[in-house]
Scaffold this active site. Structure first.
Site, PDB file in Angstrom:
ATOM      1  N   ARG A 104      45.519  -5.797  14.706  1.00 26.18           N
ATOM      2  CA  ARG A 104      45.749  -5.552  16.131  1.00 26.18           C
ATOM      3  C   ARG A 104      47.090  -6.118  16.603  1.00 26.18           C
ATOM      4  NH1 ARG A 104      40.995  -4.592  19.522  1.00 26.18           N
ATOM      5  NH2 ARG A 104      39.854  -3.065  18.333  1.00 26.18           N
ATOM      6  N   ARG A 154      47.399  -5.676  23.646  1.00 26.94           N
ATOM      7  CA  ARG A 154      47.599  -6.144  25.028  1.00 26.94           C
ATOM      8  C   ARG A 154      48.284  -7.491  25.165  1.00 26.94           C
ATOM      9  NH1 ARG A 154      41.529  -4.465  26.338  1.00 26.94           N
ATOM     10  NH2 ARG A 154      41.479  -5.350  24.263  1.00 26.94           N
ATOM     11  N   ARG A 179      50.895   1.314  27.754  1.00 24.23           N
ATOM     12  CA  ARG A 179      49.484   1.670  27.961  1.00 24.23           C
ATOM     13  C   ARG A 179      49.232   2.118  29.401  1.00 24.23           C
ATOM     14  NH1 ARG A 179      44.828   2.849  28.148  1.00 24.23           N
ATOM     15  NH2 ARG A 179      43.012   1.798  27.306  1.00 24.23           N
ATOM     16  N   ASP A 235      42.596   4.519  16.096  1.00 21.55           N
ATOM     17  CA  ASP A 235      41.334   3.796  16.251  1.00 21.55           C
ATOM     18  C   ASP A 235      40.302   4.345  15.282  1.00 21.55           C
ATOM     19  OD1 ASP A 235      40.205   1.670  18.319  1.00 21.55           O
ATOM     20  OD2 ASP A 235      38.588   3.024  17.749  1.00 21.55           O
ATOM     21  N   TYR A 294      28.436   2.855  15.620  1.00 20.79           N
ATOM     22  CA  TYR A 294      28.855   3.332  16.949  1.00 20.79           C
ATOM     23  C   TYR A 294      28.244   4.704  17.233  1.00 20.79           C
ATOM     24  CZ  TYR A 294      32.173  -0.516  17.152  1.00 20.79           C
ATOM     25  OH  TYR A 294      32.722  -1.770  17.186  1.00 20.79           O
TER      26      TYR A 294
HETATM   27  O1  CP3 Z   1      47.483  -2.919  15.563  1.00 20.92           O
HETATM   28  C1  CP3 Z   1      46.504  -2.499  14.902  1.00 20.92           C
HETATM   29  O2  CP3 Z   1      45.759  -3.247  14.238  1.00 20.92           O
HETATM   30  C2  CP3 Z   1      46.290  -0.984  14.805  1.00 20.92           C
HETATM   31  C3  CP3 Z   1      45.452  -0.367  15.724  1.00 20.92           C
HETATM   32  C4  CP3 Z   1      43.945  -0.546  15.742  1.00 20.92           C
HETATM   33  C5  CP3 Z   1      43.220  -0.416  16.948  1.00 20.92           C
HETATM   34  N1  CP3 Z   1      41.903  -0.433  16.640  1.00 20.92           N
HETATM   35  C6  CP3 Z   1      43.822  -0.250  18.270  1.00 20.92           C
HETATM   36  C7  CP3 Z   1      43.028  -0.604  19.456  1.00 20.92           C
HETATM   37  C8  CP3 Z   1      43.013  -0.724  14.712  1.00 20.92           C
HETATM   38  C9  CP3 Z   1      43.251  -0.972  13.241  1.00 20.92           C
HETATM   39  C10 CP3 Z   1      41.718  -0.630  15.304  1.00 20.92           C
HETATM   40  C11 CP3 Z   1      40.457  -0.690  14.531  1.00 20.92           C
HETATM   41  C12 CP3 Z   1      39.184  -0.780  15.238  1.00 20.92           C
HETATM   42  N2  CP3 Z   1      38.801  -0.164  16.387  1.00 20.92           N
HETATM   43  C13 CP3 Z   1      38.065  -1.503  14.750  1.00 20.92           C
HETATM   44  C14 CP3 Z   1      38.018  -2.254  13.449  1.00 20.92           C
HETATM   45  C15 CP3 Z   1      38.651  -3.585  13.517  1.00 20.92           C
HETATM   46  C16 CP3 Z   1      37.923  -4.579  14.375  1.00 20.92           C
HETATM   47  O3  CP3 Z   1      38.518  -4.980  15.397  1.00 20.92           O
HETATM   48  O4  CP3 Z   1      36.822  -4.963  13.993  1.00 20.92           O
HETATM   49  C17 CP3 Z   1      37.019  -1.341  15.678  1.00 20.92           C
HETATM   50  C18 CP3 Z   1      35.637  -1.949  15.599  1.00 20.92           C
HETATM   51  C19 CP3 Z   1      37.497  -0.465  16.707  1.00 20.92           C
HETATM   52  C20 CP3 Z   1      36.738   0.059  17.862  1.00 20.92           C
HETATM   53  C21 CP3 Z   1      37.345  -0.394  19.126  1.00 20.92           C
HETATM   54  N3  CP3 Z   1      38.561   0.029  19.605  1.00 20.92           N
HETATM   55  C22 CP3 Z   1      36.790  -1.295  20.066  1.00 20.92           C
HETATM   56  C23 CP3 Z   1      35.459  -2.020  19.905  1.00 20.92           C
HETATM   57  C24 CP3 Z   1      37.713  -1.402  21.105  1.00 20.92           C
HETATM   58  C25 CP3 Z   1      37.524  -2.137  22.403  1.00 20.92           C
HETATM   59  C26 CP3 Z   1      37.791  -3.586  22.292  1.00 20.92           C
HETATM   60  C27 CP3 Z   1      39.071  -3.942  22.966  1.00 20.92           C
HETATM   61  O5  CP3 Z   1      39.820  -4.750  22.415  1.00 20.92           O
HETATM   62  O6  CP3 Z   1      39.306  -3.408  24.085  1.00 20.92           O
HETATM   63  C28 CP3 Z   1      38.831  -0.592  20.785  1.00 20.92           C
HETATM   64  C29 CP3 Z   1      40.051  -0.416  21.602  1.00 20.92           C
HETATM   65  C30 CP3 Z   1      41.359  -0.683  20.943  1.00 20.92           C
HETATM   66  N4  CP3 Z   1      41.729  -0.241  19.707  1.00 20.92           N
HETATM   67  C31 CP3 Z   1      42.465  -1.354  21.549  1.00 20.92           C
HETATM   68  C32 CP3 Z   1      43.507  -1.308  20.611  1.00 20.92           C
HETATM   69  C33 CP3 Z   1      44.894  -1.853  20.779  1.00 20.92           C
HETATM   70  C34 CP3 Z   1      42.491  -1.937  22.944  1.00 20.92           C
HETATM   71  C35 CP3 Z   1      42.602  -0.777  23.888  1.00 20.92           C
HETATM   72  C36 CP3 Z   1      43.440  -1.031  25.115  1.00 20.92           C
HETATM   73  O7  CP3 Z   1      44.682  -1.026  25.025  1.00 20.92           O
HETATM   74  O8  CP3 Z   1      42.834  -1.178  26.173  1.00 20.92           O
END
Ligand code: CP3
Length: 344
Positions: free
Chosen positions: A24, A28, A37, A74, A149
């Site tokens: 990640r 943010r 964003r 994602d 999910y």
């Molecule tokens: O920089 C990176 O690592 C690459 C991008 C990336 C994202 N999601 C972007 C993202 C990667 C590799 C993921 C994987 C992901 N997504 C996982 C596996 C890794 C982990 O964290 O366990 C999972 C479970 C998800 C599903 C997911 N996506 C959730 C549960 C959420 C909400 C939680 C949150 O932080 O808001 C997301 C959203 C998400 N994916 C964001 C980002 C940058 C935040 C969204 C935003 O900008 O509001």
């Protein structure tokens, strides 16, 4: 001439310092990410906009010069490619609609790479912009994690953290869950192949919900689907190294390293250093700084990085967090970590 450090480590080398990237790393905690964003209120549409997603991928590279970029996307794009509705509720996280009919999803699975070709365009844009010594990582969710999910669907409030809904389902309806995992193996293998074709040097499989499974379920829900996915991806022509991340399953990590078929194993925050050393004797490892320690900073951060280096730095090791960066991590702490490991 300059093989990326990350690739060298996945080939079993131990360079003078470990390559560094953070899960990640685009997100943010970066003001430039928040600004980008703000222009894209719909998160899925943001992920599927190659120009914006490439920009998000490159932001942390410009700021920190990490050794690898991970494509901004994602794990929940795959359910969308299989016909399930997916959206993000502000401040609440992902929501999914009703699970589509299994045969309908089976029909869509081979086209998953094509359906998500926007992610391929992002990869190509990033690859063209990246210096040759930096690696580009593509990724997908592992079948079980994505299935949790998909199965929770609109009832996502039931048993939130433990994925209790999906796990109950795995016991009550094993055939249905097995059929869904098969569809996800097929769709994900095609998706990974597409990402390799678009320029990914490495592929990572995120099993965020390997945590807390009894060993028989770990076998059927995690290990067997990873083996099937990696085998199918290879059959489809994937040749790049694959990192598996069975988060929260340190007790089973050695068996996973031996059997899953991946080239590298990512470890999570709670993995004991000694277990990591044993896994490293089998496969190159990645991990596993506590994301909360990166938030805290200070002398404890330096001390733990030194411990990790001492425990794992004599073998093939990719320095990373044990889970994703939190949105309130101070940017200075990222610099502190990079300095301590010798990357800055
Ligand atoms: O920089 C990176 O690592 C690459 C991008 C990336 C994202 N999601 C972007 C993202 C990667 C590799 C993921 C994987 C992901 N997504 C996982 C596996 C890794 C982990 O964290 O366990 C999972 C479970 C998800 C599903 C997911 N996506 C959730 C549960 C959420 C909400 C939680 C949150 O932080 O808001 C997301 C959203 C998400 N994916 C964001 C980002 C940058 C935040 C969204 C935003 O900008 O509001």
């Amino acid at each position: 001439m300059s093989t990326p450090l990350l690739i060298r480590v996945l080939n079993g080398e131990t360079p003078a310092r470990p390559p560094v990237w953070f899960m990640r790393q685009a997100g943010r905690y970066l003001p430039e990410y928040r600004a980008l964003r703000a222009q894209a209120p719909d998160f899925i549409a943001f992920c599927l906009n190659p120009e914006m997603a490439a920009e998000a991928t490159l932001q942390p590279m410009r700021r920190f010069g990490f050794d690898a970029a991970i494509v901004f996307a994602d794990i929940l794009l795959i359910p969308g490619a299989l016909g399930q509705k997916v959206w993000f509720e502000a401040g609440e996280g992902p929501r999914l609609g009703a699970l589509p009919d299994i045969q309908a999803m089976r029909d869509l699975a081979p086209g998953a790479g094509q359906a998500l070709s926007a992610v391929g365009q992002t990869l190509s844009l990033v690859r063209a912009a990246l210096e040759p010594e930096r690696a580009l990582i593509g990724f997908a969710g592992a079948p079980w994690t994505v299935a949790t999910y998909m199965l929770d669907g609109e009832a996502r409030t039931i048993g939130k953290g433990e994925r209790a809904q999906a796990r109950t389902y795995a016991y009550a309806e094993p055939d249905k869950v097995a059929a869904l995992l098969d569809v996800l193996v097929e769709a994900t293998a095609h998706y990974l192949r597409m990402q390799q074709d678009a320029g990914a040097h490495v592929l990572k499989i995120f099993e965020s919900w390997a945590e807390g499974l009894p060993d028989d379920l770990f076998q059927t829900l995690v290990l067997a689907p990873h083996q099937a996915l990696i085998r199918r991806a290879r059959e489809l022509g994937v040749t790049v190294p694959i990192i598996g991340f069975p988060r929260g399953s340190a007790a089973l990590a050695e068996g996973y390293a031996r059997q899953a078929g991946c080239e590298g194993v990512a470890l999570d925050t709670a993995c004991p250093l000694e277990v990591g050393r044993r896994v490293q004797a089998i496969k190159p490892i990645q991990g596993a700084l506590d994301p909360l320690l990166l938030r805290a900073g200070g002398p404890m951060l330096d001390r733990r990085i030194d411990q990790l280096k001492e425990a794992w730095g004599q073998g093939p090791w990719i320095f990373n967090l044990g889970h994703g960066i939190l949105p309130d991590v101070p940017i200075d702490h990222v610099h502190q970590a990079l300095k301590r490991i010798g990357a800055e």
